[in-house]
Structures are given as structure tokens and as C-alpha cells.
Write a protein that holds these residues in place. Structure first.
Motif, PDB file in Angstrom:
ATOM      1  N   SER A  86       0.822  -1.217   0.000  1.00 47.35           N
ATOM      2  CA  SER A  86       0.000   0.000   0.000  1.00 47.35           C
ATOM      3  C   SER A  86       0.852   1.260   0.000  1.00 47.35           C
ATOM      4  O   SER A  86       0.427   2.314  -0.491  1.00 47.35           O
ATOM      5  N   ASN A  87       2.069   1.148   0.552  1.00 45.50           N
ATOM      6  CA  ASN A  87       2.982   2.294   0.588  1.00 45.50           C
ATOM      7  C   ASN A  87       3.904   2.344  -0.625  1.00 45.50           C
ATOM      8  O   ASN A  87       4.900   3.081  -0.627  1.00 45.50           O
ATOM      9  N   ASN A  88       3.578   1.536  -1.649  1.00 48.15           N
ATOM     10  CA  ASN A  88       4.339   1.521  -2.906  1.00 48.15           C
ATOM     11  C   ASN A  88       5.803   1.120  -2.716  1.00 48.15           C
ATOM     12  O   ASN A  88       6.689   1.589  -3.438  1.00 48.15           O
ATOM     13  N   THR A  89       6.054   0.249  -1.752  1.00 47.63           N
ATOM     14  CA  THR A  89       7.412  -0.237  -1.517  1.00 47.63           C
ATOM     15  C   THR A  89       7.804  -1.213  -2.626  1.00 47.63           C
ATOM     16  O   THR A  89       6.987  -2.019  -3.080  1.00 47.63           O
ATOM     17  N   ALA A  90       9.046  -1.149  -3.053  1.00 47.56           N
ATOM     18  CA  ALA A  90       9.528  -2.041  -4.113  1.00 47.56           C
ATOM     19  C   ALA A  90       9.490  -3.491  -3.647  1.00 47.56           C
ATOM     20  O   ALA A  90       9.693  -3.796  -2.465  1.00 47.56           O
ATOM     21  N   GLY A  91       9.245  -4.400  -4.596  1.00 49.59           N
ATOM     22  CA  GLY A  91       9.084  -5.810  -4.268  1.00 49.59           C
ATOM     23  C   GLY A  91      10.259  -6.410  -3.524  1.00 49.59           C
ATOM     24  O   GLY A  91      10.081  -7.144  -2.542  1.00 49.59           O
ATOM     25  N   ASN A  92      11.478  -6.130  -3.968  1.00 47.99           N
ATOM     26  CA  ASN A  92      12.656  -6.697  -3.311  1.00 47.99           C
ATOM     27  C   ASN A  92      12.799  -6.187  -1.881  1.00 47.99           C
ATOM     28  O   ASN A  92      13.218  -6.928  -0.982  1.00 47.99           O
ATOM     29  N   LEU A  93      12.432  -4.921  -1.670  1.00 48.00           N
ATOM     30  CA  LEU A  93      12.512  -4.357  -0.325  1.00 48.00           C
ATOM     31  C   LEU A  93      11.432  -4.952   0.579  1.00 48.00           C
ATOM     32  O   LEU A  93      11.664  -5.168   1.779  1.00 48.00           O
ATOM     33  N   ILE A  94      10.268  -5.244   0.010  1.00 48.55           N
ATOM     34  CA  ILE A  94       9.217  -5.910   0.789  1.00 48.55           C
ATOM     35  C   ILE A  94       9.706  -7.274   1.255  1.00 48.55           C
ATOM     36  O   ILE A  94       9.580  -7.631   2.434  1.00 48.55           O
ATOM     37  N   GLU A  95      10.283  -8.043   0.337  1.00 50.73           N
ATOM     38  CA  GLU A  95      10.797  -9.361   0.716  1.00 50.73           C
ATOM     39  C   GLU A  95      11.866  -9.243   1.798  1.00 50.73           C
ATOM     40  O   GLU A  95      11.868 -10.001   2.783  1.00 50.73           O
ATOM     41  N   GLU A  96      12.764  -8.294   1.638  1.00 54.41           N
ATOM     42  CA  GLU A  96      13.829  -8.099   2.626  1.00 54.41           C
ATOM     43  C   GLU A  96      13.246  -7.759   3.996  1.00 54.41           C
ATOM     44  O   GLU A  96      13.682  -8.290   5.026  1.00 54.41           O
ATOM     45  N   THR A  97      12.239  -6.896   4.015  1.00 52.50           N
ATOM     46  CA  THR A  97      11.620  -6.494   5.279  1.00 52.50           C
ATOM     47  C   THR A  97      10.921  -7.670   5.950  1.00 52.50           C
ATOM     48  O   THR A  97      11.027  -7.865   7.170  1.00 52.50           O
ATOM     49  N   LEU A  98      10.207  -8.469   5.163  1.00 52.45           N
ATOM     50  CA  LEU A  98       9.517  -9.633   5.729  1.00 52.45           C
ATOM     51  C   LEU A  98      10.516 -10.620   6.326  1.00 52.45           C
ATOM     52  O   LEU A  98      10.284 -11.185   7.405  1.00 52.45           O
ATOM     53  N   ARG A  99      11.621 -10.829   5.645  1.00 48.19           N
ATOM     54  CA  ARG A  99      12.635 -11.757   6.166  1.00 48.19           C
ATOM     55  C   ARG A  99      13.268 -11.217   7.455  1.00 48.19           C
ATOM     56  O   ARG A  99      13.652 -12.000   8.337  1.00 48.19           O
ATOM     57  N   GLU A 100      13.353  -9.911   7.566  1.00 45.08           N
ATOM     58  CA  GLU A 100      13.879  -9.325   8.801  1.00 45.08           C
ATOM     59  C   GLU A 100      12.927  -9.535   9.974  1.00 45.08           C
ATOM     60  O   GLU A 100      13.350  -9.574  11.131  1.00 45.08           O
ATOM     61  N   HIS A 101      11.630  -9.676   9.677  1.00 49.01           N
ATOM     62  CA  HIS A 101      10.647  -9.930  10.742  1.00 49.01           C
ATOM     63  C   HIS A 101      10.758 -11.351  11.305  1.00 49.01           C
ATOM     64  O   HIS A 101      10.396 -11.581  12.473  1.00 49.01           O
ATOM     65  N   LEU A 102      11.199 -12.305  10.503  1.00 50.41           N
ATOM     66  CA  LEU A 102      11.105 -13.723  10.864  1.00 50.41           C
ATOM     67  C   LEU A 102      11.682 -14.051  12.243  1.00 50.41           C
ATOM     68  O   LEU A 102      11.022 -14.741  13.033  1.00 50.41           O
ATOM     69  N   PRO A 103      12.902 -13.618  12.569  1.00 53.44           N
ATOM     70  CA  PRO A 103      13.451 -13.996  13.878  1.00 53.44           C
ATOM     71  C   PRO A 103      12.812 -13.270  15.056  1.00 53.44           C
ATOM     72  O   PRO A 103      13.195 -13.521  16.204  1.00 53.44           O
ATOM     73  N   HIS A 104      11.839 -12.412  14.784  1.00 56.52           N
ATOM     74  CA  HIS A 104      11.190 -11.652  15.855  1.00 56.52           C
ATOM     75  C   HIS A 104       9.761 -12.130  16.114  1.00 56.52           C
ATOM     76  O   HIS A 104       9.001 -11.465  16.820  1.00 56.52           O
ATOM     77  N   ILE A 105       9.405 -13.279  15.542  1.00 59.56           N
ATOM     78  CA  ILE A 105       8.078 -13.874  15.744  1.00 59.56           C
ATOM     79  C   ILE A 105       8.263 -15.179  16.516  1.00 59.56           C
ATOM     80  O   ILE A 105       9.008 -16.062  16.090  1.00 59.56           O
ATOM     81  N   TYR A 106       7.580 -15.299  17.649  1.00 59.25           N
ATOM     82  CA  TYR A 106       7.746 -16.452  18.531  1.00 59.25           C
ATOM     83  C   TYR A 106       6.375 -17.084  18.790  1.00 59.25           C
ATOM     84  O   TYR A 106       5.404 -16.379  19.064  1.00 59.25           O
ATOM     85  N   THR A 107       6.325 -18.404  18.715  1.00 59.24           N
ATOM     86  CA  THR A 107       5.061 -19.111  18.901  1.00 59.24           C
ATOM     87  C   THR A 107       5.226 -20.231  19.915  1.00 59.24           C
ATOM     88  O   THR A 107       6.135 -21.061  19.793  1.00 59.24           O
ATOM     89  N   LEU A 108       4.351 -20.246  20.928  1.00 61.67           N
ATOM     90  CA  LEU A 108       4.264 -21.343  21.886  1.00 61.67           C
ATOM     91  C   LEU A 108       2.895 -21.989  21.735  1.00 61.67           C
ATOM     92  O   LEU A 108       1.882 -21.297  21.623  1.00 61.67           O
ATOM     93  N   LEU A 109       2.862 -23.311  21.733  1.00 63.69           N
ATOM     94  CA  LEU A 109       1.607 -24.051  21.625  1.00 63.69           C
ATOM     95  C   LEU A 109       1.535 -25.077  22.749  1.00 63.69           C
ATOM     96  O   LEU A 109       2.528 -25.735  23.063  1.00 63.69           O
ATOM     97  N   CYS A 110       0.357 -25.197  23.342  1.00 63.52           N
ATOM     98  CA  CYS A 110       0.146 -26.158  24.425  1.00 63.52           C
ATOM     99  C   CYS A 110      -1.068 -27.007  24.082  1.00 63.52           C
ATOM    100  O   CYS A 110      -2.097 -26.475  23.645  1.00 63.52           O
ATOM    101  N   THR A 111      -0.952 -28.312  24.267  1.00 67.59           N
ATOM    102  CA  THR A 111      -2.084 -29.167  23.932  1.00 67.59           C
ATOM    103  C   THR A 111      -2.179 -30.374  24.849  1.00 67.59           C
ATOM    104  O   THR A 111      -1.193 -31.072  25.077  1.00 67.59           O
ATOM    105  N   PRO A 112      -3.383 -30.628  25.387  1.00 63.59           N
ATOM    106  CA  PRO A 112      -3.613 -31.894  26.081  1.00 63.59           C
ATOM    107  C   PRO A 112      -3.931 -33.016  25.092  1.00 63.59           C
ATOM    108  O   PRO A 112      -3.925 -34.187  25.455  1.00 63.59           O
ATOM    109  N   GLY A 113      -4.202 -32.643  23.832  1.00 64.28           N
ATOM    110  CA  GLY A 113      -4.618 -33.613  22.815  1.00 64.28           C
ATOM    111  C   GLY A 113      -3.450 -34.118  21.998  1.00 64.28           C
ATOM    112  O   GLY A 113      -3.338 -33.815  20.802  1.00 64.28           O
TER     113      GLY A 113
END
Length: 282
Positions: free
Chosen positions: A137-164
């Protein structure tokens, strides 16, 4: 302005529902044997309620999309758009990932294709998709979008708990013995998505103990952006309010959301599984 399309899969969940109308968002749909959705509302699910346990010899309840269905989504997109962002849930738990790689090696079109392994699922994957939309939406270039998304990856953390644990066995992430013993002992194992792989990190005796663990986990972060709690099916876990209370008192600027998990996540961790997604600023 280059035309853009995002291809995701339906393991993703989102913290907002209003997306820009000028951005094409297409889905590769995994089918599930069980569903929270009325069967009259969908062609993909049987509408059967999720059982508490699955038989140990039951066939996998997640159905991989047909090859031709995946091919059609990719082929039409790369021929219609200038940039195509394919943002998928973790390749370590994604049974269609290898098929998508093979198709991308065969299909040629006008688009620059940006394939992103989110190393996550649910809200973590959805965060990347929403970020891509904002950048487009901000007209960012495609390669820069990919670079930004990859920079986000190590900053996303997921914990899951299941009795099943029979669900994790059905999906192929634990063996039969682990499933049987874990459910017999009525323990609540906690798994982390480490590099996109289910990794056991602890076992607790009750839900309150798990919530305390989640709060201690959040406390390790100094620069939080968002915390999302993935709720069980009804009745909801009331102790989740302790997480919001902790954030209100200690991290008032942090976004907090709660979400019932979708059919795909329930097919992995069962209807009584729950989880936490932490996203830090980068």
C-alpha cells in the motif's frame, strides 16, 4: 505502480479483517476432516465436530490441496501480476511446501516471485501477510518488501500447548508412545516453533501453570510489539485475562489480541489446545 498479489494458505490467522481492495489476496486451502464451520457454509469441510481424542491408527485428518488446485493459483497469479508474494506456514510442518517449490521451478510468468517461509503459522504467519499488505500500500519495491519480511522472521515467537497429543501423533510430530503416555499422565506439554519445527520445551500440570509460564516467557522481552493468545474452543480459558492484565501493567503500549484457533491449527493441536504468539519490534 507494479501490480501485486499475495498467495497464502489457510493456516494463517489475522488480527484485522479489513484488507485493501486493490491488493489481491489468494489462498491455497488445506482441507480438514473436522470443522467449526457449518457444512452448508463451505465446500471443503465435513462439519464434524473435533473429537477430544483421535484413534492412534486414524488416517491424517489434514488433506493436502490437489496438485492442480495449487498449480492454478500460482500459474494465474504469475501471469497476471508484476510481483507475487507467496507467504506460507512453516515448511517444516507444511505438507504442500515441496509441491509449491516444484511448481515454481516449472511455471514461468511475468511476475517476480517472492517465496517466504514464515517459519510460523496462525497469527505469526498472518502478521507477515498483513505487513506485506501495508508495504504494498505504501508503494514499496518488491525486493525491499521481501527483505523487510525476512527481517521480521526472527522476531516472531510461537508457543503451543495441547492436552490432545493424539492430534500431534496424527500429524506425524510425535510417536504413538509419546501420545499415549502424555495423555495418560494428563500433562500439558508446551511446544515452541523453533525454526518452524515443533520443539518440546516443558510439561506442566494445569492451565494456570501454563499461563504463568506464558507470562514469564513474555517477561523476557524488552521491546514488545504484539502479543496474541490463541484460545481453545468453548469454554474459553478464563485465565488468559491474566496475560492481558500483565501487559496492561507492564507493557501498556503493546498490542494484545485473542483469537479462537482455526480449523487448521485445531487439526494440529486439537480443539482444547491453545497458544501464544509474541512479536517484538525490530
Amino acid at each position: 505502480m507494479p501490480s501485486c498479489c499475495i498467495i497464502a494458505d489457510n493456516a494463517a490467522q489475522f488480527t484485522r479483517v479489513n484488507f485493501p481492495e486493490n491488493i489481491c489476496l489468494r489462498f491455497i486451502n488445506f482441507k480438514t476432516e473436522y470443522s467449526f464451520i457449518n457444512p452448508k457454509e463451505t465446500n471443503h469441510n465435513s462439519g464434524l465436530d473435533f473429537p477430544k481424542h483421535l484413534a492412534l491408527d486414524k488416517d491424517p485428518i489434514i488433506r493436502v490441496p490437489d496438485y492442480d488446485e495449487i498449480r492454478e493459483v500460482i500459474e494465474t497469479s504469475v501471469n497476471q501480476f508484476d510481483d507475487v508474494f507467496i507467504i506460507l506456514h512453516s515448511k517444516e510442518i507444511n505438507p504442500a511446501y515441496a509441491t509449491i517449490i516444484a511448481l515454481l521451478n516449472k511455471i514461468k510468468g511475468r511476475a517476480a516471485v517472492h517465496l517466504i517461509d514464515s517459519q510460523s503459522l496462525s497469527i505469526g504467519q498472518g502478521f507477515l501477510i498483513q505487513s506485506a499488505m501495508d508495504l504494498i500500500s505504501n508503494n514499496t519495491a518488491g525486493n525491499l518488501i521481501e527483505e523487510t519480511l525476512r527481517e521480521h522472521l526472527p522476531h516472531i515467537y510461537t508457543l503451543l500447548c495441547t492436552p490432545g497429543l493424539s492430534y500431534l501423533h496424527n500429524a506425524g510430530y510425535i510417536d504413538k508412545g509419546q501420545s499415549v503416555v502424555g495423555e495418560m499422565l494428563s500433562l500439558l506439554p508446551i511446544f515452541s516453533l523453533e525454526d518452524g519445527t515443533f520443539t518440546p520445551i516443558d510439561k506442566l500440570k494445569n492451565i494456570h501453570g501454563v499461563i504463568d509460564y506464558f507470562i514469564e516467557y513474555i517477561d523476557e522481552f524488552d521491546d514488545l510489539f504484539q502479543v496474541s493468545f490463541l484460545q481453545t474452543t468453548t469454554p474459553a480459558i478464563q485465565e488468559a485475562k491474566l496475560i492481558k492484565q500483565y501487559l496492561d501493567e507492564n507493557h501498556p503500549a503493546t498490542i494484545y489480541t485473542e483469537h479462537p484457533h482455526n480449523n487448521y491449527l485445531s487439526s494440529l493441536i486439537g480443539p482444547k489446545g491453545f497458544g501464544l504468539v509474541v512479536i517484538e519490534n525490530n
